[in-house]
Design an enzyme around this catalytic site. Sequence first.
Site, mmCIF file in Angstrom:
data_model
loop_
_atom_site.group_PDB
_atom_site.id
_atom_site.type_symbol
_atom_site.label_atom_id
_atom_site.label_comp_id
_atom_site.label_asym_id
_atom_site.label_seq_id
_atom_site.Cartn_x
_atom_site.Cartn_y
_atom_site.Cartn_z
ATOM 1 N N HIS A 256 0.847 -1.189 0.000
ATOM 2 C CA HIS A 256 0.000 0.000 0.000
ATOM 3 C C HIS A 256 0.884 1.241 0.000
ATOM 4 C CE1 HIS A 256 0.730 -1.319 4.153
ATOM 5 N NE2 HIS A 256 0.647 -0.059 4.531
ATOM 6 N N ARG A 266 -4.129 15.871 4.421
ATOM 7 C CA ARG A 266 -4.600 14.619 5.013
ATOM 8 C C ARG A 266 -3.755 14.282 6.234
ATOM 9 N NH1 ARG A 266 -3.203 9.014 4.123
ATOM 10 N NH2 ARG A 266 -4.925 7.647 4.724
#
Length: 327
Positions: A256, A266
Amino acid sequence: MVVAASMKIEKIREDIELPIIDLLSPERSEKIVKACEEYGFFKVINHGVPQEITTRMEEEAHAFFSKPGSDKLRAGPPNPFGYGFKNIGFNGDKGDVEYLLLPPTNSPHHHHHFFSKFISSDDPNKFRCAVGEYVAAVRELASEIVNMIGEGLKLEGDGAKVLSGLINEPNSDSLLRLNHYPCCSGDSTESKIGFGEHTDPQILTLLRSNDVQGLQISLEDGVWVPVTPYPHSAFCVNVGDVLQVMTNGRFLSVKHRAVVNSYKTRTSMAYFAAPPLTATVSCLPGLAATPLYRSFTWAEYKKATYARRLGDNTRLNLFKLLPPDHE
């Protein structure tokens, strides 16, 4: 389509959604096992972590990352805990991210000097308490999830409690990482890499983030699946390398990465549930007659992990057992 830092053309699939598992559901254990086998990732709701504890931790993370750069740098470099910016690890990896690595225990006295001197000049005790409460809550959740995994795998006797026992050890090597990804600069429509592709080496990762998309997983080479932040109250959970070994490859530790975008920053909070450094990692009792990996200590595997760059996910191959015709 996005162009990564290596300029390699990649495919984005937006037609896959991770399983959302209600931890109050009677079928929760079976659903978790299936998700670990098929995706290596899943989301959990009705997890029991109080929202006020998560909110306090999010507020403290936001306050820290909002400080002037000179103040944040006082908390660095991360060795092993502290503030880092751009540089990831010790092997030249870089990304559009700033982060804070925090001690692996919720003891109110542990690393008090660290928190007092570096993290918050306004109220260090407030930050330290927020970390302690959050770590205690997510550690309990991690323990519950691995116990559910034991139920789903139909492990008997001590085997069902091995994983939670490792996570709950007082000298567990677990870790809390706060990540902050800035907006992309300029008018570029391409996604930039905030944290490059990798697998997590620990047992299990529990992730919370704000309502900004950025996490992507790779279920096949060259194909990336964006993970939506919905539902906001959920935790995203993923299998680590140690859990792959302990389930003899039945569960997948999946690659990932995190990308940054142009419309909003974020922030994510990742709790990495790990065994003690001296703990032996091997296939769980009753799962396989022939193990795929040799036994090793977490310290041994951690050293192998830190010796490699992001994207080099061959470290598990060092611990694979050769088939009989190669012996």
